[in-house]
Each structure stands twice: as structure tokens, then as C-alpha cells.
Design an enzyme around this catalytic site. Structure first.
Site, short mmCIF file in Angstrom:
data_model
loop_
_atom_site.label_atom_id
_atom_site.label_comp_id
_atom_site.label_asym_id
_atom_site.label_seq_id
_atom_site.Cartn_x
_atom_site.Cartn_y
_atom_site.Cartn_z
N ARG A 58 0.86 -1.19 0.00
CA ARG A 58 0.00 0.00 0.00
C ARG A 58 0.89 1.23 0.00
O ARG A 58 2.11 1.12 0.08
CB ARG A 58 -1.04 0.00 1.13
CG ARG A 58 -0.72 -0.70 2.41
CD ARG A 58 0.42 -0.08 3.18
NE ARG A 58 0.25 1.35 3.33
CZ ARG A 58 1.23 2.20 3.55
NH1 ARG A 58 2.49 1.77 3.63
NH2 ARG A 58 1.02 3.48 3.68
N GLY A 59 0.27 2.43 -0.09
CA GLY A 59 1.05 3.66 -0.25
C GLY A 59 1.09 3.96 -1.74
O GLY A 59 1.43 3.08 -2.55
N ALA A 60 0.75 5.20 -2.09
CA ALA A 60 0.54 5.55 -3.51
C ALA A 60 1.69 5.14 -4.44
O ALA A 60 1.47 4.42 -5.42
CB ALA A 60 0.23 7.04 -3.62
N ARG A 98 -7.44 -0.42 -6.83
CA ARG A 98 -7.77 0.64 -5.86
C ARG A 98 -7.98 1.95 -6.64
O ARG A 98 -7.25 2.21 -7.60
CB ARG A 98 -6.66 0.82 -4.81
CG ARG A 98 -6.59 -0.36 -3.82
CD ARG A 98 -5.66 -0.07 -2.66
NE ARG A 98 -6.26 0.82 -1.67
CZ ARG A 98 -5.59 1.33 -0.64
NH1 ARG A 98 -4.30 1.06 -0.49
NH2 ARG A 98 -6.19 2.13 0.23
N GLN A 205 -1.81 2.30 9.93
CA GLN A 205 -0.53 2.42 9.21
C GLN A 205 0.53 3.11 10.08
O GLN A 205 1.72 2.81 9.97
CB GLN A 205 -0.72 3.25 7.92
CG GLN A 205 -1.40 2.54 6.79
CD GLN A 205 -2.91 2.75 6.80
OE1 GLN A 205 -3.49 3.05 7.83
NE2 GLN A 205 -3.54 2.59 5.67
N ASP A 246 -2.02 11.03 -2.02
CA ASP A 246 -2.42 9.99 -2.98
C ASP A 246 -2.83 10.59 -4.31
O ASP A 246 -2.80 9.92 -5.34
CB ASP A 246 -3.57 9.16 -2.40
CG ASP A 246 -3.04 8.29 -1.27
OD1 ASP A 246 -2.94 8.79 -0.14
OD2 ASP A 246 -2.68 7.13 -1.55
N ASN A 256 -5.38 12.45 0.73
CA ASN A 256 -4.43 11.62 1.49
C ASN A 256 -5.24 10.83 2.53
O ASN A 256 -6.47 10.95 2.62
CB ASN A 256 -3.35 12.50 2.15
CG ASN A 256 -2.22 11.67 2.73
OD1 ASN A 256 -1.71 10.76 2.07
ND2 ASN A 256 -1.83 11.93 3.96
O1 MRU Z 1 -4.45 3.17 2.25
P1 MRU Z 1 -2.96 3.39 2.07
O2 MRU Z 1 -2.16 2.81 3.18
O3 MRU Z 1 -2.50 2.96 0.71
O4 MRU Z 1 -2.81 4.95 2.16
C1 MRU Z 1 -1.53 5.51 2.10
C2 MRU Z 1 -1.52 6.99 2.26
O5 MRU Z 1 -2.54 7.62 2.36
C3 MRU Z 1 -0.20 7.67 2.19
O6 MRU Z 1 -0.18 8.79 3.01
C4 MRU Z 1 0.04 8.11 0.74
O7 MRU Z 1 -0.14 7.04 -0.14
C5 MRU Z 1 1.39 8.68 0.54
S1 MRU Z 1 2.60 7.39 0.61
C6 MRU Z 1 4.08 7.98 0.15
#
Ligand code: MRU
Length: 354
Positions: A58-60, A98, A205, A246, A256
Site C-alpha cells: 500500500r502507499g501511492a 484501488r 498504518q 495519494d 491523502n
Molecule cells: O491506504 P494506504 O495505506 O495505501 O494509504 C496511504 C496513504 O494515504 C499515504 O499517506 C500516501 O499514499 C502517501 S505514501 C508515500
């Protein structure tokens, strides 16, 4: 499965979320952290799409990079019949994993463009793997550049504390991190007193990943409940709230992790700086404002249970949007590898990203 030894390069950019071996992709199962470090080996795009959907990764930026590797795997393991149709189907499946992080669609578009120029399966196998690795390496380079840009903007001389939300570190990116990369760099320059990490309900997270990642790298971290952020800022101990993104739209609005918007309101109220750190692959100039961003809603069980243990009545009605949109007017600065946009608006965004 056994773990490949960590290279010197990997050590310098923090824990890694993924490893590419040409014919297979390994993903660190982030659902099991911090208790267990378990790696999942994937040899097809469907498995990668499932891992993205189920938050193994996960994470963009990490989602975009994994999807790119997923397309490379689709080529590598194509049946040999209608290989073009197989790769196109893989791209469609990955795109449906997603909805909010634009890095996913950005990476898939890059892969699709490369694929369009391939005349044979052999050529596609080589070219798609090469572009996926390039996307991965460019993300790491962008993170290092963003840390430079952020520190230049902060112009700090003495150590100070920051507060962050969600996980934006090596686990969420190609390495080093976005917001957490800036924090990592502050620590390297001895400018960091402490990191307050919001636990980040409901998926946690912050507590499961950020606190773990920072502890792994010997960076000071204090975990706090999301609701404690107001008193932490009110106490005057934090100079910057630093978060990732994101999707950032043409007017500077930022999607985000859920809870980011309330932090921005708090930061403005308490006169604390609010910084968003994201690579240009997170910028979506095709969308005019945050109102146009599709916000993912996940299952109610994420709120009713923690790891299978009930913490709410089984039938409780749940609203679980996992991202929110912070209006540009509450953001002091957006930091990218291409430069920064202070007090973001349409003009500032256009000057950097047109
Ligand atoms: O649902 P997630 O864990 O994928 O969400 C992640 C976030 O919102 C992060 O803050 C975002 O992706 C930036 S990661 C460098």
C-alpha cells in the site's frame, strides 16, 4: 520463504517493500507487520492486483510500482497465444485494484505506452521489465530530491519535532519515503528532535508501519492516538506537520489518508506549518479540484474488528472512507522532486506542472 540478503543500497534507503527478480516479484506482507516479516512471491498480474486490493502492499508510489511490475509479469508469463490481449487484460485488472492513488494509473499508462510499441512477446518481456525497474528507480530518486527540496524550504538551524500521519516511508514507496523521507533526512542532518506518529485509524498504518519503520532505522518516534494530535500541536512542541499524498489536483487540493484534513485544520489553528510531500507521479493536472477525486470506501469490518477481534457490535452501520481531501487553502507548501509550490493554487501548480 527465505529472505534475500539486504544490499548496502537498500540499507541506505530504509526497509524495502518489494524486490524484483525478473521473473517474479516479492512483496513484504504489510498486513502482518510489525509482528511478522513475511514475503509473498508473485508470478502473475492477478496476484499483484489482489495484493494491492488487500493491502499487502500500500502507499501511492508503492502501488504504482507494484502494478508496473505486475504488467511486466503478465508479459513474462503470457501463454504465447494472444499475448497482447493477455497483457491488456492484466492492465485492466490492475487498474481496478484501488481507485484513489493516481500513481497506479500513471504507472499503468507508462506501461501501456511502452507496450504499444512492442512487436513481439520477446520484445514486450524485455521492454516492460525495463520500464518497471525504471519507474521504481525514478521514484527512489524523486524521494531523495524531495528531501533536499523540503530541507532547503524549512531552512532549520536547530532540531525540532514533527507530526506525521499514515505511513509514507520506504514501505509506501520505491525506498526512503516521501514525508518520511524528509523526516529521515532531518534525522541524518541532526535536525530532528522527535516524530509524533498518528496511529492512523482504522488500518493503523502509523502504529503498525511508521513506528516500526522508524524504530528499525533508529529514528526517534512517539506514537499517539489520532485524537491526541490537537493537544500535541496546542502544546507548541511541533514545528511542522508533514504528510504524503495519494492525488494532488490542478488547484493544489490533496487527497491523502483519512484524518489528514482534520490535521490541516488543526495545524492552521495552531500556526504550525503544514507540508505535503509527493512525487510528480501523484499530481493529476487533469482534475480541476479535490471534488473530482474518487474516494475509496473500504469494508466496515476494518472498523468493527482489529485482526479478527470484534471491537464493535457485529451489525453496527459503518462509514469507512479511507481518504479525505485537504483544500489547498490549508496547505503551506507542496514539495515535489521538481520543486515546491508554496501556498498552492492553480497558478502555482501550473507553473510547475503544465
Ligand atoms: O491506504 P494506504 O495505506 O495505501 O494509504 C496511504 C496513504 O494515504 C499515504 O499517506 C500516501 O499514499 C502517501 S505514501 C508515500
Amino acid at each position: 520463504m527465505s529472505r534475500t540478503p539486504v544490499s548496502a543500497r537498500e540499507r541506505s534507503v530504509g526497509t524495502v517493500a518489494m524486490r524484483w527478480h525478473g521473473g517474479s516479484l516479492e512483496l513484504l506482507d504489510q498486513r502482518l507487520l510489525p509482528d511478522e516479516e513475511h514475503w509473498i512471491t508473485l508470478e502473475g498480474a492477478s496476484g499483484v492486483a489482489q495484493c494491492i486490493r488487500e493491502m499487502v502492499v500500500r502507499g501511492a508510489p508503492a502501488i504504482g510500482i507494484s502494478a508496473a511490475y505486475g504488467v511486466a509479469l503478465a508479459a513474462r508469463h503470457a501463454g504465447g497465444g494472444d499475448w497482447k490481449a493477455e497483457i491488456k487484460q492484466a492492465i485492466r485488472e490492475l487498474a481496478a485494484s484501488r481507485p484513489t492513488a493516481v500513481n497506479l494509473f500513471w504507472a499503468l499508462q507508462k506501461m501501456e505506452q511502452e507496450f504499444a510499441g512492442c512487436h513481439s512477446l520477446d520484445e514486450a518481456v524485455k521492454r516492460l521489465a525495463k520500464v518497471a525497474v525504471q519507474i521504481h528507480e525514478e521514484d527512489l530518486a524523486a524521494n531523495l530530491a524531495m528531501a533536499d527540496n523540503a530541507l532547503a524550504h524549512m531552512a532549520a538551524e536547530k532540531p525540532f519535532s514533527v507530526l506525521t500521519h499514515c505511513n509514507t516511508g520506504a514501505l509506501a514507496t520505491g525506498g526512503y519515503g516521501t514525508a518520511l523521507g524528509v523526516i529521515r533526512r532531518l534525522h541524518e542532518k541532526k535536525l530532528l528532535k522527535d516524530v509524533f506518529a498518528d496511529e492512523t485509524r482504522p488500518w493503523l498504518q502509523g502504529s503498525r508501519l511508521t513506528a516500526w519503520e522508524l524504530a528499525q532505522d533508529g529514528i526517534p518516534v512517539t506514537l499517539n492516538a489520532d485524537g491526541a494530535a490537537a493537544s500535541i500541536l496546542a502544546a507548541g512542541n511541533v514545528r511542522w506537520v508533514i504528510v504524503g499524498a495519494d492525488r494532488i489536483t490542478a488547484n493544489g487540493d490533496v487527497a491523502n489518508k483519512i484524518g489528514t484534513y482534520s490535521l490541516a485544520v488543526l495545524a492552521r489553528h495552531h500556526k504550525v506549518g503544514f507540508m505535503v510531500v509527493a512525487p510528480s507521479s501523484t499530481v493529476d493536472m487533469a482534475l480541476a479540484s479535490g471534488k473530482d477525486i474518487p474516494i475509496e470506501e473500504r469494508e466496515g469490518t476494518e472498523l468493527r474488528q482489529i485482526r479478527g477481534v470484534s471491537i464493535a457490535p457485529a451489525g453496527a452501520k459503518v462509514f469507512n472512507p479511507v481518504f479525505d481531501v485537504t483544500p489547498a487553502s490549508l496547505i503551506d507548501v507542496i514539495v515535489t522532486e521538481k520543486g515546491i509550490v508554496s501556498t498552492p493554487n492553480v497558478t502555482g501548480m501550473k507553473s510547475l506542472f503544465s
